[in-house]
Motif scaffolding. Structure first.
Motif, PDB file in Angstrom:
ATOM      1  N   TYR A  88      -4.677  49.381-115.257  1.00 48.32           N
ATOM      2  CA  TYR A  88      -5.093  48.065-115.723  1.00 48.32           C
ATOM      3  C   TYR A  88      -3.840  47.278-116.083  1.00 48.32           C
ATOM      4  O   TYR A  88      -3.178  47.606-117.078  1.00 48.32           O
ATOM      5  N   VAL A 139      -3.071  54.441-115.093  1.00 50.11           N
ATOM      6  CA  VAL A 139      -4.106  55.437-115.461  1.00 50.11           C
ATOM      7  C   VAL A 139      -4.120  56.579-114.442  1.00 50.11           C
ATOM      8  O   VAL A 139      -4.083  57.750-114.808  1.00 50.11           O
ATOM      9  N   ALA A 197     -12.172  65.459-118.792  1.00 48.69           N
ATOM     10  CA  ALA A 197     -12.490  65.001-120.152  1.00 48.69           C
ATOM     11  C   ALA A 197     -12.648  63.476-120.189  1.00 48.69           C
ATOM     12  O   ALA A 197     -12.274  62.780-119.250  1.00 48.69           O
ATOM     13  N   ASN A 198     -13.183  62.975-121.303  1.00 51.02           N
ATOM     14  CA  ASN A 198     -13.234  61.527-121.528  1.00 51.02           C
ATOM     15  C   ASN A 198     -11.840  60.945-121.373  1.00 51.02           C
ATOM     16  O   ASN A 198     -10.883  61.507-121.902  1.00 51.02           O
ATOM     17  N   GLY A 199     -11.753  59.830-120.668  1.00 56.99           N
ATOM     18  CA  GLY A 199     -10.458  59.162-120.533  1.00 56.99           C
ATOM     19  C   GLY A 199      -9.571  59.756-119.452  1.00 56.99           C
ATOM     20  O   GLY A 199      -8.437  59.327-119.275  1.00 56.99           O
ATOM     21  N   ALA A 200     -10.080  60.727-118.701  1.00 54.56           N
ATOM     22  CA  ALA A 200      -9.268  61.361-117.645  1.00 54.56           C
ATOM     23  C   ALA A 200      -8.969  60.398-116.496  1.00 54.56           C
ATOM     24  O   ALA A 200      -8.029  60.608-115.733  1.00 54.56           O
ATOM     25  N   GLY A 201      -9.821  59.360-116.360  1.00 56.70           N
ATOM     26  CA  GLY A 201      -9.593  58.368-115.299  1.00 56.70           C
ATOM     27  C   GLY A 201     -10.666  58.388-114.221  1.00 56.70           C
ATOM     28  O   GLY A 201     -10.470  57.800-113.152  1.00 56.70           O
ATOM     29  N   LYS A 202     -11.817  58.998-114.508  1.00 54.87           N
ATOM     30  CA  LYS A 202     -12.858  59.150-113.485  1.00 54.87           C
ATOM     31  C   LYS A 202     -13.432  57.790-113.068  1.00 54.87           C
ATOM     32  O   LYS A 202     -13.548  57.493-111.879  1.00 54.87           O
ATOM     33  N   THR A 203     -13.793  56.985-114.060  1.00 55.11           N
ATOM     34  CA  THR A 203     -14.347  55.660-113.734  1.00 55.11           C
ATOM     35  C   THR A 203     -13.289  54.793-113.065  1.00 55.11           C
ATOM     36  O   THR A 203     -13.583  54.056-112.116  1.00 55.11           O
ATOM     37  N   THR A 204     -12.065  54.908-113.528  1.00 58.10           N
ATOM     38  CA  THR A 204     -10.964  54.145-112.918  1.00 58.10           C
ATOM     39  C   THR A 204     -10.829  54.523-111.440  1.00 58.10           C
ATOM     40  O   THR A 204     -10.580  53.664-110.585  1.00 58.10           O
ATOM     41  N   ARG A 209     -13.544  52.719-109.558  1.00 55.62           N
ATOM     42  CA  ARG A 209     -13.227  51.280-109.480  1.00 55.62           C
ATOM     43  C   ARG A 209     -12.147  51.011-108.447  1.00 55.62           C
ATOM     44  O   ARG A 209     -12.139  49.965-107.809  1.00 55.62           O
ATOM     45  N   GLU A 213     -21.709  58.764-113.509  1.00 59.30           N
ATOM     46  CA  GLU A 213     -22.491  59.348-114.603  1.00 59.30           C
ATOM     47  C   GLU A 213     -24.009  59.182-114.453  1.00 59.30           C
ATOM     48  O   GLU A 213     -24.667  58.648-115.351  1.00 59.30           O
ATOM     49  N   GLN A 273     -20.157  63.765-116.498  1.00 58.19           N
ATOM     50  CA  GLN A 273     -19.778  64.413-117.756  1.00 58.19           C
ATOM     51  C   GLN A 273     -20.435  65.792-117.837  1.00 58.19           C
ATOM     52  O   GLN A 273     -19.917  66.696-118.465  1.00 58.19           O
TER      53      GLN A 273
HETATM   54  P1  ATP Z   1     -15.162  58.310-119.676  1.00 60.98           P
HETATM   55  O1  ATP Z   1     -15.929  59.483-119.251  1.00 60.98           O
HETATM   56  O2  ATP Z   1     -14.917  58.254-121.152  1.00 60.98           O
HETATM   57  O3  ATP Z   1     -15.665  57.007-119.100  1.00 60.98           O
HETATM   58  P2  ATP Z   1     -13.155  58.386-117.656  1.00 60.98           P
HETATM   59  O4  ATP Z   1     -12.599  59.704-117.199  1.00 60.98           O
HETATM   60  O5  ATP Z   1     -14.150  57.706-116.787  1.00 60.98           O
HETATM   61  O6  ATP Z   1     -13.698  58.564-119.104  1.00 60.98           O
HETATM   62  P3  ATP Z   1     -11.708  55.933-117.581  1.00 60.98           P
HETATM   63  O7  ATP Z   1     -12.877  55.141-118.099  1.00 60.98           O
HETATM   64  O8  ATP Z   1     -11.333  55.790-116.170  1.00 60.98           O
HETATM   65  O9  ATP Z   1     -11.902  57.475-117.900  1.00 60.98           O
HETATM   66  O10 ATP Z   1     -10.460  55.607-118.519  1.00 60.98           O
HETATM   67  C1  ATP Z   1      -9.157  56.138-118.285  1.00 60.98           C
HETATM   68  C2  ATP Z   1      -8.157  55.436-119.176  1.00 60.98           C
HETATM   69  O11 ATP Z   1      -8.097  54.052-118.829  1.00 60.98           O
HETATM   70  C3  ATP Z   1      -8.492  55.513-120.651  1.00 60.98           C
HETATM   71  O12 ATP Z   1      -7.308  55.760-121.357  1.00 60.98           O
HETATM   72  C4  ATP Z   1      -9.025  54.142-120.967  1.00 60.98           C
HETATM   73  O13 ATP Z   1      -8.713  53.767-122.296  1.00 60.98           O
HETATM   74  C5  ATP Z   1      -8.280  53.253-119.981  1.00 60.98           C
HETATM   75  N1  ATP Z   1      -9.078  52.078-119.617  1.00 60.98           N
HETATM   76  C6  ATP Z   1     -10.335  52.091-119.125  1.00 60.98           C
HETATM   77  N2  ATP Z   1     -10.770  50.835-118.869  1.00 60.98           N
HETATM   78  C7  ATP Z   1      -9.752  50.011-119.225  1.00 60.98           C
HETATM   79  C8  ATP Z   1      -9.565  48.580-119.193  1.00 60.98           C
HETATM   80  N3  ATP Z   1     -10.524  47.774-118.745  1.00 60.98           N
HETATM   81  N4  ATP Z   1      -8.372  48.102-119.630  1.00 60.98           N
HETATM   82  C9  ATP Z   1      -7.397  48.930-120.051  1.00 60.98           C
HETATM   83  N5  ATP Z   1      -7.496  50.266-120.107  1.00 60.98           N
HETATM   84  C10 ATP Z   1      -8.659  50.812-119.698  1.00 60.98           C
END
Ligand code: ATP
Length: 238
Positions: A14, A19, A38-45, A48, A163, A196
């Motif tokens: 971002y 990430v 884990a949460n925050g690993a970057g899966k949603t990123t 995207r 998810e 998750q």
């Molecule tokens: P979760 O299961 O909690 O959604 P995740 O594995 O999908 O976790 P992401 O949502 O991809 O993880 O987030 C990865 C990192 O990117 C995290 O540190 C989060 O804080 C950061 N992040 C996510 N969205 C944004 C954003 N819009 N702007 C800045 N940083 C972001």
């Protein structure tokens, strides 16, 4: 790598915040690949970035052999890629049928869209009984089915799911994951699944990818990952 979707050394984030760090993975045609971590690993990123909401700072993403870099988000569906976002993306003011029809709106072939609609009601029986119900009256499981049905109405080759089990009872999660498995086996649909619920995801997937702090730490057959106690303890918390 020769999969339907191939990421090669993809870095993304971002703005100035990185990430994903050099992520490579391959999703084979007709298979389910689960991305866990884990949460925050970057899966949603990761999702995207595949769908084009985030542009990679480095690396390439290929779909069916062609580079996706120049494809706009709104053109992904025409290319054969559909996303079911976290939170499901159902339009709650519209009825079940209206939501489903929206998914097939871009199709010119009306007869094919009508046939697909009938197929969705066969696949998702609870929706058949609730065709005229507005989205806000549906249960969590019905909404997830509707989101899935809407994405399938676009006739994708690759389905990205963020998810799907969120907030659902285990029985409903199993039903939805089972449906996905049948779709892949029967129609050749390819699925990239973010979950998750690691146990359920690995039990239904062919392949598994473990993300940790934006890097791939393991990419193997899902059954192998599920059987790897050390890896599970270190990265997956069970
Ligand atoms: P979760 O299961 O909690 O959604 P995740 O594995 O999908 O976790 P992401 O949502 O991809 O993880 O987030 C990865 C990192 O990117 C995290 O540190 C989060 O804080 C950061 N992040 C996510 N969205 C944004 C954003 N819009 N702007 C800045 N940083 C972001």
């Amino acid at each position: 790598m020769s999969g339907l979707l191939v990421l090669d050394s993809v870095s993304a984030g971002y703005g100035p915040v990185p990430v994903l760090h050099g992520v490579s993975l391959s999703v084979e045609t007709g298979s389910i690949t689960a991305v866990v971590g884990a949460n925050g690993a970057g899966k949603t990123t990761l999702l995207r970035t595949v769908i084009g909401q985030l542009k990679p700072a480095a690396g390439s993403i290929r779909f069916d052999g062609a580079d996706l870099a120049a494809t706009k988000v709104e053109d992904m569906v025409r290319r054969g890629i559909a996303l079911v976002p976290e939170g499901r993306g159902v339009i709650t003011e519209l009825t079940v049928e209206e939501n489903l029809r929206l998914g097939g709106l871009w199709r010119r072939d009306r007869a094919a869209a009508a046939a697909l609609l009938a197929r969705m009601y066969e696949l998702f029986e609870p929706l058949d009984r609730r065709r005229k119900a507005p989205g806000h009256q549906l249960s969590g499981g019905e909404r997830q089915m509707l989101a899935l049905g809407r994405a399938l109405m676009a006739g994708p080759r690759l389905l990205l799911l963020d998810e799907p089990s969120l907030g659902l009872a285990p029985r409903i999660t199993a039903q939805i994951l089972g449906l996905l498995r049948s779709l892949c086996d029967d129609t050749g649909l390819t699925v990239l699944l973010i979950e998750q619920n690691v146990r359920s995801a690995l039990s239904v997937a062919d392949d598994g990818v473990v993300l940790n702090l934006g890097s791939v730490v393991a990419a193997r057959p899902a059954a192998d990952l599920a059987a790897d106690t050390d890896l599970r303890h270190t990265y997956l918390g069970f």
